[in-house]
Scaffold this active site. Structure first.
Site, short mmCIF file in Angstrom:
data_model
loop_
_atom_site.label_atom_id
_atom_site.label_comp_id
_atom_site.label_asym_id
_atom_site.label_seq_id
_atom_site.Cartn_x
_atom_site.Cartn_y
_atom_site.Cartn_z
N HIS A 42 -1.72 -5.15 11.66
CA HIS A 42 -1.05 -6.35 12.12
C HIS A 42 0.12 -5.96 13.02
O HIS A 42 0.44 -4.79 13.15
CB HIS A 42 -0.60 -7.22 10.95
CG HIS A 42 -1.72 -7.96 10.31
ND1 HIS A 42 -2.10 -7.76 9.01
CD2 HIS A 42 -2.59 -8.87 10.82
CE1 HIS A 42 -3.13 -8.54 8.74
NE2 HIS A 42 -3.46 -9.22 9.82
N GLY B 283 -2.48 -2.68 -2.32
CA GLY B 283 -2.15 -3.13 -0.97
C GLY B 283 -0.70 -3.55 -0.80
O GLY B 283 0.15 -3.30 -1.65
N LEU B 284 -0.45 -4.21 0.30
CA LEU B 284 0.89 -4.65 0.69
C LEU B 284 1.52 -5.56 -0.36
O LEU B 284 2.70 -5.44 -0.68
CB LEU B 284 0.75 -5.39 2.02
CG LEU B 284 1.98 -5.80 2.80
CD1 LEU B 284 2.87 -4.63 3.07
CD2 LEU B 284 1.53 -6.46 4.10
N TYR C 14 -14.22 -15.83 7.46
CA TYR C 14 -13.10 -15.54 6.55
C TYR C 14 -12.41 -16.83 6.09
O TYR C 14 -12.17 -17.05 4.90
CB TYR C 14 -12.09 -14.64 7.27
CG TYR C 14 -10.83 -14.38 6.47
CD1 TYR C 14 -10.82 -13.38 5.50
CD2 TYR C 14 -9.68 -15.12 6.69
CE1 TYR C 14 -9.67 -13.14 4.75
CE2 TYR C 14 -8.53 -14.88 5.94
CZ TYR C 14 -8.52 -13.89 4.98
OH TYR C 14 -7.40 -13.66 4.24
N ASP D 219 -2.72 -12.51 23.40
CA ASP D 219 -1.53 -13.12 22.82
C ASP D 219 -1.86 -13.76 21.48
O ASP D 219 -1.00 -13.97 20.65
CB ASP D 219 -1.00 -14.24 23.74
CG ASP D 219 0.20 -13.79 24.56
OD1 ASP D 219 0.81 -12.76 24.20
OD2 ASP D 219 0.53 -14.47 25.54
N ILE E 65 2.73 -11.29 6.26
CA ILE E 65 3.48 -10.40 5.36
C ILE E 65 3.64 -9.03 6.03
O ILE E 65 2.72 -8.56 6.70
CB ILE E 65 2.74 -10.20 4.02
CG1 ILE E 65 2.36 -11.55 3.41
CG2 ILE E 65 3.59 -9.39 3.04
CD1 ILE E 65 1.47 -11.44 2.17
#
Ligand code: GDP
Length: 302
Positions: free
Chosen positions: A168, A11-12, A125, A257, A155
């Site tokens: 994201h 992943g990231l 979560y 938002d 991130i």
């Protein structure tokens, strides 16, 4: 001999961390104790970076609270227990700033994680992740193990999920702006542009995680944050400038938002690494966008 294993290695975060063994989802189901045991039996790591989790945006989280709770509790329970049984010397686990209480005085600090209920939208979560903090503490206390945890803010970077709906904000907007330029259409952005966020480049997270692996040993987590907020409007300005989009930006007021702001304190981090230089957002965005454009459409979530 040092043998580092990272869960969530594709992943990231994982792609920016030095580790001999990088586990991805194809290497086994971390919710299943038998598979986790086999992985640790086979690799016998000395150091573990635990970054794997079931993660998702607000949409996914709201609809699947049970799965977000179940999967994360199972993964964390199995991974930390395997680390104990197989005598792992050091564990760095990843928490997230979105596990903090919904109503809390800003800035967020390491001491405020458990001081109130998280937002209902990611209740499953957040509580599962909070238990990872609890687990880390009890393993340290009872078995005297060097387990620690870190809390990154938002991130972004090269190996992100660039999906238009589930990504994201940074990867989604890079993808949208790129398509708007190529197709000569408007660039549609969710919400009003006024919310503020703290972004941190994945390469900085890699460096800080390597630092934590060698140096951080408190039972309390440590926040990885620039403590520098930018508005979604300014973020859009950077992306438009780097991509060279000349059309209209449309603010979609019917789209959420989200939370207005959630500033965090990097005071503790800076007391440990006062000379650490965060990558400026323009630089991180430029690298991420160049990578996106050069690899399109062979990117995660595209
Ligand atoms: P959050 O920090 O958990 O809210 O994470 P996000 O990365 O999803 O950021 C959400 C913020 O970016 C909100 O203020 C959204 O209104 C704004 N935003 C604008 N356009 C987009 C988009 O295309 N995708 C996402 N995820 N957020 C967007």
């Amino acid at each position: 001999m040092i043998k580092r294993l990272i869960t969530g290695g594709s992943g990231l975060v994982g792609s920016n961390i030095d580790a001999e063994i990088k586990l991805g989802s194809n290497d086994g189901d971390l919710r299943d104790w038998a598979q986790v045991k086999n992985i640790f039996e086979a690799h016998r790591p000395t150091h573990v970076i635990h970054a794997a989790a079931r993660v998702g945006g607000v949409g996914g989280n709201m609809k699947a609270k049970v799965e977000f709770f179940y999967d994360n509790v199972m993964i964390n329970t199995n991974v930390l227990e395997a680390c104990r049984i197989y005598n792992v010397k050091k564990v760095v686990s990843f928490l997230s700033t979105c596990i903090f209480p919904e109503s809390i005085e800003y800035p967020l600090t390491e001491k405020k994680i458990h001081l109130g209920a998280p937002h209902w939208s990611n209740y499953g979560y957040a509580y599962a992740k909070r238990m990872l903090d609890v687990q880390t503490e009890v393993y340290r206390d009872q078995y005297n193990l060097d387990f620690v945890s870190v809390i990154p803010t938002n991130i972004y970077g090269l190996n992100d999920n660039f999906n238009l709906d589930s990504g994201h904000v940074i990867p989604s907007l890079i993808h949208k702006c790129y398509l708007a330029k190529v197709n000569n259409t408007d660039f549609n952005v969710w919400g009003s542009g006024t919310p503020l966020r703290e972004f941190i480049y994945s390469k900085d997270i890699g460096k800080l995680t390597n630092w934590a692996l060698e140096n951080y040993d408190e039972s309390e987590p440590i926040i990885f944050s620039t403590s520098h907020e930018i508005s979604i409007k300014d973020l859009v300005g950077f992306i438009v400038g780097i991509i060279g989009f000349e059309g209209d930006v449309v603010w979609q007021s019917d789209k959420p938002d989200g939370q207005f702001r959630k500033p965090s304190s990097n005071k503790k981090l800076m007391s440990y690494v006062p000379d650490f230089k965060f990558t400026p957002i323009e630089v991180g965005l430029k690298e991420t966008i160049d990578h996106f454009v050069n690899n399109y459409p062979n990117l995660r979530g595209v």
